[in-house]
Design an enzyme around this catalytic site. Structure first.
Site, PDB file in Angstrom:
ATOM      1  N   THR A  15      21.287  48.358 118.419  1.00 28.85           N
ATOM      2  CA  THR A  15      22.070  47.508 117.776  1.00 28.85           C
ATOM      3  C   THR A  15      23.448  47.901 116.878  1.00 28.85           C
ATOM      4  O   THR A  15      24.438  47.441 116.815  1.00 28.85           O
ATOM      5  CB  THR A  15      21.459  46.297 116.762  1.00 28.85           C
ATOM      6  OG1 THR A  15      20.784  47.066 115.593  1.00 28.85           O
ATOM      7  CG2 THR A  15      20.373  45.723 117.618  1.00 28.85           C
ATOM      8  N   ASN A  16      23.187  49.164 116.617  1.00 26.89           N
ATOM      9  CA  ASN A  16      24.309  49.601 115.786  1.00 26.89           C
ATOM     10  C   ASN A  16      25.373  50.237 116.754  1.00 26.89           C
ATOM     11  O   ASN A  16      26.443  50.187 116.414  1.00 26.89           O
ATOM     12  CB  ASN A  16      23.599  50.933 114.897  1.00 26.89           C
ATOM     13  CG  ASN A  16      23.292  50.423 113.692  1.00 26.89           C
ATOM     14  OD1 ASN A  16      23.983  50.343 112.660  1.00 26.89           O
ATOM     15  ND2 ASN A  16      21.817  50.519 113.587  1.00 26.89           N
ATOM     16  N   ASN A 110      25.452  59.927 110.350  1.00 34.28           N
ATOM     17  CA  ASN A 110      24.205  59.374 110.683  1.00 34.28           C
ATOM     18  C   ASN A 110      24.121  58.044 109.873  1.00 34.28           C
ATOM     19  O   ASN A 110      24.548  58.067 108.562  1.00 34.28           O
ATOM     20  CB  ASN A 110      22.868  60.311 110.192  1.00 34.28           C
ATOM     21  CG  ASN A 110      21.748  59.613 110.723  1.00 34.28           C
ATOM     22  OD1 ASN A 110      21.262  58.904 111.418  1.00 34.28           O
ATOM     23  ND2 ASN A 110      20.789  59.670 109.506  1.00 34.28           N
ATOM     24  N   HIS A 112      21.517  55.759 107.852  1.00 36.17           N
ATOM     25  CA  HIS A 112      20.035  55.610 107.688  1.00 36.17           C
ATOM     26  C   HIS A 112      19.643  54.198 106.798  1.00 36.17           C
ATOM     27  O   HIS A 112      20.448  53.833 105.917  1.00 36.17           O
ATOM     28  CB  HIS A 112      19.578  56.645 106.648  1.00 36.17           C
ATOM     29  CG  HIS A 112      18.142  57.115 106.279  1.00 36.17           C
ATOM     30  ND1 HIS A 112      17.035  57.228 106.986  1.00 36.17           N
ATOM     31  CD2 HIS A 112      17.508  56.473 105.014  1.00 36.17           C
ATOM     32  CE1 HIS A 112      15.927  57.013 106.598  1.00 36.17           C
ATOM     33  NE2 HIS A 112      16.106  56.734 105.322  1.00 36.17           N
TER      34      HIS A 112
END
Ligand code: GAR
Length: 220
Positions: A15-16, A110, A112
């Protein structure tokens, strides 16, 4: 200005990755272009999303690589082949060795799903992060985009966004809200800032240069 070439590394639903693709389509991500998606899982739905959007999708097997360094080298070989400027870990839920973050130093970011340095590091990934936040009883949680170094979730922080934890939250509802309200906004934003050359790393601190200042620096 030439667009930066972006690779997105994934393991699952993606989804990201979709948020990045959407940002590219609606003009929030203009300084870079996603040219490659790599997954460590052959059946990751994210690979399908990539193909549906005309993006090259590659599976790199950790098992076949034989060792952590072998895995890192296999990933780097594909990234090199595609002349990648920015690597985005978007739900890349596997441990790498040191070779990859050192080779691509200051070029890997990244996402998180927590406010680092809370609920991060080894073992904190996916739903586990939200289970831990609920168990601890924090009132705020959120997401962090950071540069990647050899320490899991240990690199310099680029962007963070916080949201309240609700009394009746489950790990699943919290994960959904953190994704929708934090992750899917922060990741495209950070990608654009990087690709536009507006992130300046000073040790543990990342400065966001205003657009005008950046243009001035470039013209000097
Ligand atoms: C996302 O919530 C991402 O922040 C998380 O995994 C999920 C992947 O979802 N990443 C980590 O926990 C990394 N430590 P997606 O595949 O739908 O983007």
């Amino acid at each position: 200005m030439l667009k930066k070439r972006i690779a997105v590394l994934v393991s699952g639903g993606g989804t990201n990755l979709q948020a990045l693709i959407d940002a590219q389509k609606d003009g929030r991500l203009t300084s870079g272009e996603i040219v490659l998606v790599i997954s460590n899982r052959s059946k990751a739905y994210a690979l399908e999303r990539a193909r549906q959007n005309g993006i090259d999708a590659v599976f790199v097997s950790k098992k076949e690589a034989g060792s952590l360094e072998g895995f890192d080298r296999a990933i780097c070989a594909v990234l090199d082949e595609y002349r990648i400027d920015l690597v985005i870990l978007a739900g890349f839920l596997t441990i790498t060795g040191e070779y990859f973050p050192v080779r691509y130093r200051d070029r890997i970011i990244n996402i998180h799903p927590a406010l680092i340095p809370a609920f991060c590091g080894k073992g904190f990934y996916g739903l586990h992060v939200h289970e831990a936040a609920l168990e601890y009883g924090v009132k705020l949680t959120g997401a962090t985009v950071h540069f990647v170094n050899e320490i899991p979730d240990g690199g310099a922080i680029i962007l963070q966004k916080a949201i309240p934890v609700l009394d009746d939250d489950t790990p699943e509802t919290l994960q959904q809200r953190v994704m929708r309200e934090c992750e899917w906004q922060l990741l495209p934003q950070a990608a654009e800032l990087f690709c536009a050359g507006r992130l300046k790393i000073e040790g543990r601190h990342v400065k966001i240069l205003p657009e005008s200042e950046h243009v001035m620096e470039e013209n000097q």
